[in-house]
Design a protein around this motif. Structure first.
Motif, PDB file in Angstrom:
ATOM      1  N   LYS A  49       0.688  -1.243  -0.038  1.00  0.00           N
ATOM      2  CA  LYS A  49      -0.073   0.123  -0.077  1.00  0.00           C
ATOM      3  C   LYS A  49       0.819   1.295   0.032  1.00  0.00           C
ATOM      4  O   LYS A  49       1.851   1.260   0.785  1.00  0.00           O
ATOM      5  CB  LYS A  49      -0.759   0.054   1.162  1.00  0.00           C
ATOM      6  N   ARG A  50       0.541   2.172  -0.815  1.00  0.00           N
ATOM      7  CA  ARG A  50       1.357   3.516  -0.944  1.00  0.00           C
ATOM      8  C   ARG A  50       1.060   4.336   0.451  1.00  0.00           C
ATOM      9  O   ARG A  50      -0.174   4.501   1.002  1.00  0.00           O
ATOM     10  CB  ARG A  50       0.723   4.265  -2.037  1.00  0.00           C
ATOM     11  N   GLY A  51       2.341   4.610   0.896  1.00  0.00           N
ATOM     12  CA  GLY A  51       2.035   5.479   2.209  1.00  0.00           C
ATOM     13  C   GLY A  51       2.530   4.484   3.325  1.00  0.00           C
ATOM     14  O   GLY A  51       2.786   5.014   4.281  1.00  0.00           O
ATOM     15  N   SER A  52       2.497   3.262   3.087  1.00  0.00           N
ATOM     16  CA  SER A  52       2.624   2.313   4.282  1.00  0.00           C
ATOM     17  C   SER A  52       3.969   2.371   5.205  1.00  0.00           C
ATOM     18  O   SER A  52       4.243   2.236   6.437  1.00  0.00           O
ATOM     19  CB  SER A  52       2.622   0.955   3.816  1.00  0.00           C
ATOM     20  N   ILE A  53       5.138   3.188   4.726  1.00  0.00           N
ATOM     21  CA  ILE A  53       6.257   3.091   5.215  1.00  0.00           C
ATOM     22  C   ILE A  53       6.280   4.259   6.401  1.00  0.00           C
ATOM     23  O   ILE A  53       6.405   4.148   7.651  1.00  0.00           O
ATOM     24  CB  ILE A  53       7.462   3.238   4.302  1.00  0.00           C
ATOM     25  N   PRO A  54       5.718   5.448   5.887  1.00  0.00           N
ATOM     26  CA  PRO A  54       5.791   6.510   6.891  1.00  0.00           C
ATOM     27  C   PRO A  54       4.522   6.331   7.697  1.00  0.00           C
ATOM     28  O   PRO A  54       4.692   6.870   9.148  1.00  0.00           O
ATOM     29  CB  PRO A  54       5.380   7.700   6.029  1.00  0.00           C
ATOM     30  N   VAL A  55       3.387   5.565   7.498  1.00  0.00           N
ATOM     31  CA  VAL A  55       2.430   5.450   8.395  1.00  0.00           C
ATOM     32  C   VAL A  55       2.913   4.498   9.451  1.00  0.00           C
ATOM     33  O   VAL A  55       2.611   4.663  10.832  1.00  0.00           O
ATOM     34  CB  VAL A  55       1.184   4.659   7.659  1.00  0.00           C
ATOM     35  N   LEU A  56       3.737   3.490   9.163  1.00  0.00           N
ATOM     36  CA  LEU A  56       4.163   2.456  10.186  1.00  0.00           C
ATOM     37  C   LEU A  56       5.084   3.124  10.847  1.00  0.00           C
ATOM     38  O   LEU A  56       5.035   3.133  12.203  1.00  0.00           O
ATOM     39  CB  LEU A  56       4.767   1.377   9.533  1.00  0.00           C
ATOM     40  N   ALA A  57       6.013   4.032  10.516  1.00  0.00           N
ATOM     41  CA  ALA A  57       6.977   4.994  11.467  1.00  0.00           C
ATOM     42  C   ALA A  57       6.314   5.778  12.273  1.00  0.00           C
ATOM     43  O   ALA A  57       6.628   6.147  13.426  1.00  0.00           O
ATOM     44  CB  ALA A  57       7.934   5.804  10.317  1.00  0.00           C
ATOM     45  N   SER A  58       5.140   6.350  11.522  1.00  0.00           N
ATOM     46  CA  SER A  58       4.377   7.478  12.699  1.00  0.00           C
ATOM     47  C   SER A  58       3.691   6.641  13.936  1.00  0.00           C
ATOM     48  O   SER A  58       3.897   6.880  15.019  1.00  0.00           O
ATOM     49  CB  SER A  58       3.380   8.015  12.000  1.00  0.00           C
ATOM     50  N   ALA A  59       3.017   5.362  13.626  1.00  0.00           N
ATOM     51  CA  ALA A  59       2.539   4.457  14.450  1.00  0.00           C
ATOM     52  C   ALA A  59       3.668   3.993  15.606  1.00  0.00           C
ATOM     53  O   ALA A  59       3.275   3.963  16.640  1.00  0.00           O
ATOM     54  CB  ALA A  59       1.945   3.204  13.864  1.00  0.00           C
ATOM     55  N   ILE A  60       4.778   3.779  15.247  1.00  0.00           N
ATOM     56  CA  ILE A  60       5.881   3.423  16.121  1.00  0.00           C
ATOM     57  C   ILE A  60       6.435   4.461  16.891  1.00  0.00           C
ATOM     58  O   ILE A  60       6.518   4.267  18.315  1.00  0.00           O
ATOM     59  CB  ILE A  60       7.002   2.493  15.430  1.00  0.00           C
TER      60      ILE A  60
END
Length: 602
Positions: A482-493
């Motif tokens: 999914k597009r945006g998955s990497i910054p979203v996971l970084a935000s979540a962590i």
């Protein structure tokens, strides 16, 4: 047959892991000057089987380009590349632009959503279709690319009204083109022809190590030169022609409107061109009041957008160029250092990249000094190297946009990190949110290495054959597609950092590793945490793709993820404690500003 570009590519050990797509990424670097190729690979490569004949979908918001590409690497010398793979681009184009989303493989669906969203916005200037390979270029391949280009243009004209005037280009990027692009990184002037230039008056100016002829040139002559040489004219320029978008905010659209509607005013409205040449012969002009000069070699240092905009005009629009004049100066300089400065200062005086505006402010100057103490780290702070540095792979570089993305993601703004990084550099208020007295080099390393560790976690799964993946790996791969998955996971962590380190973090800008470690070492330290958190990524899928724009939905997904991390913290305490022992919180200076959240970041 020797190819300097392919020779340079063969020395790029960092691209080996991408297989044939490594050449595709190399081509992107040559053409776009991309500094952080790992981040582009993590986002833009469409990994996995059944990719509908599309290896890469790259949406470049800063340059206003959408690029879809197929790659091919022949192990033996061939007269031409596989034309069948070029024809696959027609399939890829049709699927991306008009295929049923529910019928697409998951690894392409997210990319298609992003491309369509870009076209619907009407803010992109070009849609490009590339076939990248290591063979000589051929007519057979060219015909297939033309067919794919015609398909794309037809679909866009009929389905995306706001992008109906977008420039649609097809490119066979084989040995010849790769060598051309590579040559542009080595010499300031790649077009070495003789040019007879019609002029209107002029005078000579001479400096210690340079000479110049200042004059006015016809728009029709400039268009003719573009029609023959196109982007090769921009070898000394730090950016390419960015296309024309029907928008009041698009500079090139304004240039076209003036050229076609107020040609007689163009000279006074336009900034003009700076062109470097190998030789200027203006003797005829000076002795007999001739209306022409002769130059040898031509490279547009300043004026790429003017040149490209006039160059792509056709039909009745192009007719106005006979009466249109443009201010221009032709500069000859044989001193390499002075020539480099001519290129540098002519470009940096204009709006080249958003980060350029900040390269000399106090925060960036301080950060560069702090990074001198960070081992194996090269931070430019808004300054950029050229394409040459990008393709020679500065392995310790923390690219400007990658740093801005990491800071935004860590502060809980994944949409800003993924979609609108330019705003961080352009808008004072947003810039101050991420680059201020609170921002330190060691905190940047902490945030940047989290993003890099997530990208590496994705690549590790990509490297596992689809049939050999565990269920957990399959689930993670489903999320990463999914597009945006990497910054979203970084935000979540980042939002869960208190549960991970088991202590209060009053302000996330104060967290960093306790010792002065390198970014590479920092990403290794993050790896156990990323691996532990990754199984919960399914809860974040609703915050990716189009939903990245939905601030309420993003916050809800981050909150759910945070609750799961908190609930399982005791079970993972040993992993988290080991990480926490390497982390410290340093009190930071307060910033006297309104800290309330803003809708423009959602």
């Amino acid at each position: 047959m020797y190819s300097p570009a392919l020779e340079s590519f063969s020395a790029r050990s960092d691209l080996i892991k991408y297989g044939p797509n490594g050449l595709l990424l190399f081509a992107l670097q040559l053409d776009l000057g991309i500094e952080d190729v790992e981040s582009v690979a993590a986002t833009s490569l469409t990994d996995g089987p059944n990719d509908k004949k599309c290896d890469l979908v790259h949406v470049d918001r800063d340059q206003g380009k959408v690029i879809i590409a197929q790659s091919y690497m022949s192990r033996t010398a061939k007269a031409e590349a596989n034309a069948g793979k070029a024809s696959d681009l027609n399939t890829a184009t049709s699927w991306l632009l008009s295929g049923e989303l529910n019928e697409m493989p998951i690894n392409l669906r997210s990319a298609a959503v992003e491309v369509r969203q870009a076209l619907e916005s009407g803010q992109f200037g070009s849609f490009e279709i590339w076939y990248v390979h290591n063979c000589p270029e051929s007519q057979n391949v060219g015909r297939e690319i033309t067919q794919a280009t015609n398909t794309a243009a037809h679909i866009i004209r009929n389905a995306y009204e706001s992008s109906s005037s977008i420039t649609v280009l097809g490119r066979e990027v084989g040995r010849e083109t790769l060598d051309n692009w590579y040559a542009r990184t080595e010499v300031a002037i790649s077009v070495t022809d003789k040019f007879v230039v019609p002029v209107n008056g002029g005078f000579t100016q001479v400096g210690e190590k340079w000479s110049a002829f200042c004059t006015s040139i016809r728009g029709s002559w400039l268009r003719d030169v573009w029609m023959k040489h196109e982007r090769d004219l921009f070898s000394p320029n730090v950016r390419d022609f960015l296309g024309i978008v029907k928008s009041a905010k698009n500079i090139n659209n304004g240039i076209r409107d003036t050229a076609t509607g107020e040609a007689d005013q163009f000279w006074i409205y336009n900034n003009g061109l700076t062109i470097i040449v190998n030789e200027i012969d203006s003797r005829d002009f000076e002795s007999s009041e001739s209306d022409k000069i002769i130059v040898y070699g031509l490279g547009v240092v300043n004026g790429a957008q003017t040149t490209g905009t006039l160059g792509v005009l056709s039909g009745p629009e192009a007719a106005s160029l006979d009466s249109l004049w443009i201010m221009a100066r032709f500069v000859k300089c044989s001193d390499p250092e002075v020539l480099q400065n001519i290129v540098k200062f002519n470009n940096t005086q204009n709006k080249v990249e958003a980060a350029d505006f900040r390269s000399n402010d106090a925060v960036q100057n301080r950060l560069r000094r702090e990074f001198e103490l960070i081992p194996d780290a090269d931070y430019r702070g808004g300054r950029r190297g050229g394409v040459r540095e990008a393709i020679e792979r500065k392995k310790n570089l923390l690219a400007n946009n990658s740093v801005a993305q990491a800071l935004a993601a860590f502060q809980g703004k994944p949409n800003l990190a993924y979609n609108d990084t330019r705003l961080i550099w352009v808008q004072d208020r947003i810039y101050a949110d991420y680059f201020s007295d609170r921002t330190t080099a060691r905190h940047i390393v902490f945030c940047f290495s989290l993003i890099r560790s997530i990208e590496e976690a994705k690549q590790e799964i990509v490297d596992v054959a689809d049939g050999d993946r565990t269920q957990l790996q399959k689930n993670a791969m489903s999320y990463f597609r999914k597009r945006g998955s990497i910054p979203v996971l970084a935000s979540a962590i980042a939002q869960s950092i208190e549960s991970i380190v088991d202590r209060a973090i009053p302000n996330r800008f104060g967290i960093r590793f306790a010792d002065n470690c390198s970014p590479r070492e920092a990403s290794i330290r993050w790896k156990p945490v990323v691996t532990t958190c990754l199984p919960f990524s399914a809860t974040l899928e609703g915050a990716c793709d189009r939903d990245l724009y939905n601030g309420e939905k993003v916050r809800a997904c981050l909150a759910t993820f945070g609750q799961l991390i908190a609930a399982t913290a005791s079970a993972n305490r040993q992993i988290y404690q080991t990480f926490a022992e390497m982390v410290e919180y340093a009190p930071i200076p307060s910033v006297d500003r309104d800290e309330s959240p803003r809708l423009d970041q959602e």
